[in-house]
Design a protein around this motif. Sequence first.
Motif, PDB file in Angstrom:
ATOM      1  N   VAL A  21     -58.041  57.789 -29.227  1.00 58.75           N
ATOM      2  CA  VAL A  21     -59.348  58.041 -29.837  1.00 58.75           C
ATOM      3  C   VAL A  21     -59.081  58.922 -31.043  1.00 58.75           C
ATOM      4  O   VAL A  21     -58.525  60.014 -30.909  1.00 58.75           O
ATOM      5  CB  VAL A  21     -60.288  58.761 -28.845  1.00 58.75           C
ATOM      6  CG1 VAL A  21     -61.527  59.288 -29.549  1.00 58.75           C
ATOM      7  CG2 VAL A  21     -60.681  57.826 -27.712  1.00 58.75           C
ATOM      8  N   ARG A  22     -59.430  58.437 -32.267  1.00 59.42           N
ATOM      9  CA  ARG A  22     -59.080  59.204 -33.454  1.00 59.42           C
ATOM     10  C   ARG A  22     -60.117  58.974 -34.551  1.00 59.42           C
ATOM     11  O   ARG A  22     -60.965  58.095 -34.444  1.00 59.42           O
ATOM     12  CB  ARG A  22     -57.665  58.855 -33.934  1.00 59.42           C
ATOM     13  CG  ARG A  22     -57.406  57.345 -34.057  1.00 59.42           C
ATOM     14  CD  ARG A  22     -56.503  57.014 -35.180  1.00 59.42           C
ATOM     15  NE  ARG A  22     -57.116  57.360 -36.438  1.00 59.42           N
ATOM     16  CZ  ARG A  22     -58.069  56.654 -37.043  1.00 59.42           C
ATOM     17  NH1 ARG A  22     -58.541  55.549 -36.508  1.00 59.42           N
ATOM     18  NH2 ARG A  22     -58.572  57.057 -38.201  1.00 59.42           N
ATOM     19  N   GLY A  23     -59.992  59.787 -35.621  1.00 58.14           N
ATOM     20  CA  GLY A  23     -61.001  59.768 -36.675  1.00 58.14           C
ATOM     21  C   GLY A  23     -62.090  60.771 -36.298  1.00 58.14           C
ATOM     22  O   GLY A  23     -62.517  60.838 -35.139  1.00 58.14           O
ATOM     23  N   THR A  69     -57.592  69.945 -28.133  1.00 57.52           N
ATOM     24  CA  THR A  69     -56.818  68.719 -28.337  1.00 57.52           C
ATOM     25  C   THR A  69     -56.209  68.611 -29.731  1.00 57.52           C
ATOM     26  O   THR A  69     -55.018  68.375 -29.883  1.00 57.52           O
ATOM     27  CB  THR A  69     -57.694  67.482 -28.081  1.00 57.52           C
ATOM     28  OG1 THR A  69     -58.880  67.601 -28.877  1.00 57.52           O
ATOM     29  CG2 THR A  69     -58.065  67.371 -26.618  1.00 57.52           C
ATOM     30  N   ARG A  70     -57.052  68.754 -30.763  1.00 59.46           N
ATOM     31  CA  ARG A  70     -56.581  68.642 -32.159  1.00 59.46           C
ATOM     32  C   ARG A  70     -57.353  69.671 -32.986  1.00 59.46           C
ATOM     33  O   ARG A  70     -58.551  69.846 -32.769  1.00 59.46           O
ATOM     34  CB  ARG A  70     -56.808  67.226 -32.730  1.00 59.46           C
ATOM     35  CG  ARG A  70     -55.961  66.147 -32.078  1.00 59.46           C
ATOM     36  CD  ARG A  70     -56.152  64.796 -32.766  1.00 59.46           C
ATOM     37  NE  ARG A  70     -55.423  64.695 -34.025  1.00 59.46           N
ATOM     38  CZ  ARG A  70     -55.579  63.693 -34.887  1.00 59.46           C
ATOM     39  NH1 ARG A  70     -56.450  62.727 -34.655  1.00 59.46           N
ATOM     40  NH2 ARG A  70     -54.873  63.657 -36.005  1.00 59.46           N
ATOM     41  N   PRO A  71     -56.702  70.297 -33.970  1.00 57.68           N
ATOM     42  CA  PRO A  71     -57.338  71.443 -34.632  1.00 57.68           C
ATOM     43  C   PRO A  71     -58.138  71.170 -35.905  1.00 57.68           C
ATOM     44  O   PRO A  71     -58.908  72.031 -36.328  1.00 57.68           O
ATOM     45  CB  PRO A  71     -56.135  72.331 -34.977  1.00 57.68           C
ATOM     46  CG  PRO A  71     -55.033  71.355 -35.244  1.00 57.68           C
ATOM     47  CD  PRO A  71     -55.275  70.183 -34.319  1.00 57.68           C
ATOM     48  N   HIS A 134     -57.745  55.065 -48.078  1.00 59.23           N
ATOM     49  CA  HIS A 134     -56.619  55.761 -47.463  1.00 59.23           C
ATOM     50  C   HIS A 134     -57.009  56.062 -46.024  1.00 59.23           C
ATOM     51  O   HIS A 134     -58.143  56.437 -45.756  1.00 59.23           O
ATOM     52  CB  HIS A 134     -56.340  57.057 -48.230  1.00 59.23           C
ATOM     53  CG  HIS A 134     -55.129  57.802 -47.736  1.00 59.23           C
ATOM     54  ND1 HIS A 134     -53.894  57.212 -47.629  1.00 59.23           N
ATOM     55  CD2 HIS A 134     -54.969  59.081 -47.314  1.00 59.23           C
ATOM     56  CE1 HIS A 134     -53.016  58.107 -47.176  1.00 59.23           C
ATOM     57  NE2 HIS A 134     -53.653  59.239 -46.967  1.00 59.23           N
ATOM     58  N   CYS A 135     -56.076  55.874 -45.096  1.00 56.53           N
ATOM     59  CA  CYS A 135     -56.324  56.089 -43.675  1.00 56.53           C
ATOM     60  C   CYS A 135     -57.411  55.145 -43.162  1.00 56.53           C
ATOM     61  O   CYS A 135     -57.639  54.061 -43.728  1.00 56.53           O
ATOM     62  CB  CYS A 135     -56.660  57.552 -43.393  1.00 56.53           C
ATOM     63  SG  CYS A 135     -56.472  58.003 -41.643  1.00 56.53           S
ATOM     64  N   HIS A 136     -58.091  55.541 -42.083  1.00 54.11           N
ATOM     65  CA  HIS A 136     -59.212  54.761 -41.549  1.00 54.11           C
ATOM     66  C   HIS A 136     -60.355  55.723 -41.302  1.00 54.11           C
ATOM     67  O   HIS A 136     -60.255  56.627 -40.473  1.00 54.11           O
ATOM     68  CB  HIS A 136     -58.831  54.062 -40.238  1.00 54.11           C
ATOM     69  CG  HIS A 136     -60.016  53.456 -39.522  1.00 54.11           C
ATOM     70  ND1 HIS A 136     -60.640  54.077 -38.466  1.00 54.11           N
ATOM     71  CD2 HIS A 136     -60.705  52.318 -39.761  1.00 54.11           C
ATOM     72  CE1 HIS A 136     -61.655  53.328 -38.068  1.00 54.11           C
ATOM     73  NE2 HIS A 136     -61.717  52.255 -38.829  1.00 54.11           N
ATOM     74  N   SER A 137     -61.424  55.534 -42.055  1.00 53.12           N
ATOM     75  CA  SER A 137     -62.600  56.387 -41.926  1.00 53.12           C
ATOM     76  C   SER A 137     -63.824  55.522 -41.696  1.00 53.12           C
ATOM     77  O   SER A 137     -64.136  54.641 -42.507  1.00 53.12           O
ATOM     78  CB  SER A 137     -62.787  57.210 -43.211  1.00 53.12           C
ATOM     79  OG  SER A 137     -64.151  57.599 -43.353  1.00 53.12           O
ATOM     80  N   THR A 138     -64.527  55.778 -40.585  1.00 53.55           N
ATOM     81  CA  THR A 138     -65.732  54.991 -40.293  1.00 53.55           C
ATOM     82  C   THR A 138     -66.835  55.321 -41.309  1.00 53.55           C
ATOM     83  O   THR A 138     -67.638  54.447 -41.645  1.00 53.55           O
ATOM     84  CB  THR A 138     -66.221  55.228 -38.853  1.00 53.55           C
ATOM     85  OG1 THR A 138     -66.441  56.626 -38.646  1.00 53.55           O
ATOM     86  CG2 THR A 138     -65.192  54.729 -37.843  1.00 53.55           C
ATOM     87  N   ASP A 139     -66.857  56.570 -41.793  1.00 58.10           N
ATOM     88  CA  ASP A 139     -67.860  56.920 -42.819  1.00 58.10           C
ATOM     89  C   ASP A 139     -67.566  56.182 -44.135  1.00 58.10           C
ATOM     90  O   ASP A 139     -68.482  55.668 -44.788  1.00 58.10           O
ATOM     91  CB  ASP A 139     -67.872  58.435 -43.072  1.00 58.10           C
ATOM     92  CG  ASP A 139     -68.633  59.205 -41.993  1.00 58.10           C
ATOM     93  OD1 ASP A 139     -69.311  58.571 -41.157  1.00 58.10           O
ATOM     94  OD2 ASP A 139     -68.562  60.460 -41.987  1.00 58.10           O
ATOM     95  N   VAL A 201     -62.610  57.651 -49.618  1.00 53.76           N
ATOM     96  CA  VAL A 201     -61.924  58.232 -48.454  1.00 53.76           C
ATOM     97  C   VAL A 201     -62.941  58.931 -47.559  1.00 53.76           C
ATOM     98  O   VAL A 201     -64.096  59.118 -47.943  1.00 53.76           O
ATOM     99  CB  VAL A 201     -60.829  59.239 -48.886  1.00 53.76           C
ATOM    100  CG1 VAL A 201     -59.719  58.566 -49.677  1.00 53.76           C
ATOM    101  CG2 VAL A 201     -61.428  60.402 -49.677  1.00 53.76           C
ATOM    102  N   GLY A 202     -62.499  59.321 -46.377  1.00 54.10           N
ATOM    103  CA  GLY A 202     -63.329  60.081 -45.455  1.00 54.10           C
ATOM    104  C   GLY A 202     -62.928  61.547 -45.479  1.00 54.10           C
ATOM    105  O   GLY A 202     -62.239  62.000 -46.392  1.00 54.10           O
ATOM    106  N   ALA A 203     -63.373  62.288 -44.472  1.00 49.18           N
ATOM    107  CA  ALA A 203     -62.998  63.697 -44.362  1.00 49.18           C
ATOM    108  C   ALA A 203     -62.978  64.124 -42.900  1.00 49.18           C
ATOM    109  O   ALA A 203     -63.777  63.642 -42.089  1.00 49.18           O
ATOM    110  CB  ALA A 203     -63.969  64.578 -45.136  1.00 49.18           C
TER     111      ALA A 203
HETATM  112  C1  RUB Z   1     -58.355  60.272 -39.622  1.00 48.62           C
HETATM  113  C2  RUB Z   1     -58.808  60.620 -41.001  1.00 48.62           C
HETATM  114  C3  RUB Z   1     -60.145  60.078 -41.428  1.00 48.62           C
HETATM  115  C4  RUB Z   1     -61.233  61.116 -41.098  1.00 48.62           C
HETATM  116  C5  RUB Z   1     -62.631  60.539 -41.272  1.00 48.62           C
HETATM  117  O1  RUB Z   1     -57.178  60.976 -39.239  1.00 48.62           O
HETATM  118  O2  RUB Z   1     -58.176  61.353 -41.742  1.00 48.62           O
HETATM  119  O3  RUB Z   1     -60.170  59.849 -42.809  1.00 48.62           O
HETATM  120  O4  RUB Z   1     -61.104  61.556 -39.765  1.00 48.62           O
HETATM  121  O5  RUB Z   1     -62.864  59.505 -40.333  1.00 48.62           O
HETATM  122  P1  RUB Z   1     -56.531  60.674 -37.783  1.00 48.62           P
HETATM  123  P2  RUB Z   1     -64.369  59.135 -39.901  1.00 48.62           P
HETATM  124  O6  RUB Z   1     -56.227  59.216 -37.730  1.00 48.62           O
HETATM  125  O7  RUB Z   1     -55.309  61.531 -37.761  1.00 48.62           O
HETATM  126  O8  RUB Z   1     -57.536  61.098 -36.743  1.00 48.62           O
HETATM  127  O9  RUB Z   1     -65.102  58.811 -41.159  1.00 48.62           O
HETATM  128  O10 RUB Z   1     -64.238  57.939 -38.993  1.00 48.62           O
HETATM  129  O11 RUB Z   1     -64.949  60.326 -39.225  1.00 48.62           O
END
Ligand code: RUB
Length: 321
Positions: A21-23, A69-71, A134-139, A201-203
């Motif tokens: 579970v990530r993001g 879990t994660r900071p 960059h990465c995967h961001s649902t936002d 990108v997301g944040a």
């Molecule tokens: C995920 C990441 C995503 C943000 C935003 O890092 O950096 O850009 O969490 O995601 P990781 P969202 O894969 O290490 O968790 O928009 O889905 O909240």
Amino acid sequence: TDTEPAAPVRETAEEIATMEVRGAATIASAAAEALAEQAEAAAASGETASDPAAFRASMRAAARTLRETRPTAVSLPNALRYVLQRMEGQTVDELRRSVVDASDAFVRQLDRAQDDLGQVGANRLADGDTVMTHCHSTDALACIEAAVEQGKSISAVVKETRPRQQGHITAEQLREAGVPVTLIVDSAARRYLDEVDHVVVGADSIAADGGVINKIGTSGLAVNARERGVPIMTAAQTIKLHPETLTGHTVEIEMRSESEVIDAESREQIGEIAVENPAFDVTPPRYMDAIVTEHGQFPPESIVALMRELFGEGAEEPWAE
Ligand code: RUB
């Protein structure tokens, strides 16, 4: 012990720690749901079922387990705070109800915020645009998908995002949304910026000075985008605003295992070297064109006003022992 979190909480914590579970947004909703599961379990078991104080203590312990879990993604403590601040009642049943209701409300609000910011972000994109992710961001995906739903034709250049390759998830979801995708290695990004109209990108957290904390590599991408004259936006619903930064705290950057960077055999062969694996970096506000939230878009330097309005009362820790 009686404050050991229930099994679903321990499972969720494990899934967050291992990045199944990530993001930031997904972590936040999983954490809120885990608190509801803790409330159901505690209301049904042993000493906590008939003891409101023990019930409350078990909720705080569950929140601490999830918190550890994660900071970096502040959406996690913001979710825990949202639910625990709404825990109220004299009896265990009232307490249970309030936690379950708050958890449901949080998840509904999160989904609505993502839909709303998607509309705002989509307005920045024009028919025929190519975006780089960059990465995967649902936002971030919500913005691109909303633009497609508005009838705009959008293409994407997707960075694979070493070492965990979250770009693969983005590529698949964009393809499913009907967006033509070109996948590239991270180091090819600058070359492809010439073909791109927007970086999206997301944040994980937004600091009071407008600094954007997101997946490692975001800051380099932002600097390159500025140099190429390509606008870059971060799509971040307001649970990504980091209240503690209002009082001068910095955002902790997660350092992950070196095994994500290099396998044991290669490392052994190279000999004595250091390997570091920071998961996030900070993009200074001057390299970010806009922060897109469910309340509209903001220049990064002005996000502090929204942060004060929404989190002005500070960052208490209702999970403290
Ligand atoms: C995920 C990441 C995503 C943000 C935003 O890092 O950096 O850009 O969490 O995601 P990781 P969202 O894969 O290490 O968790 O928009 O889905 O909240």
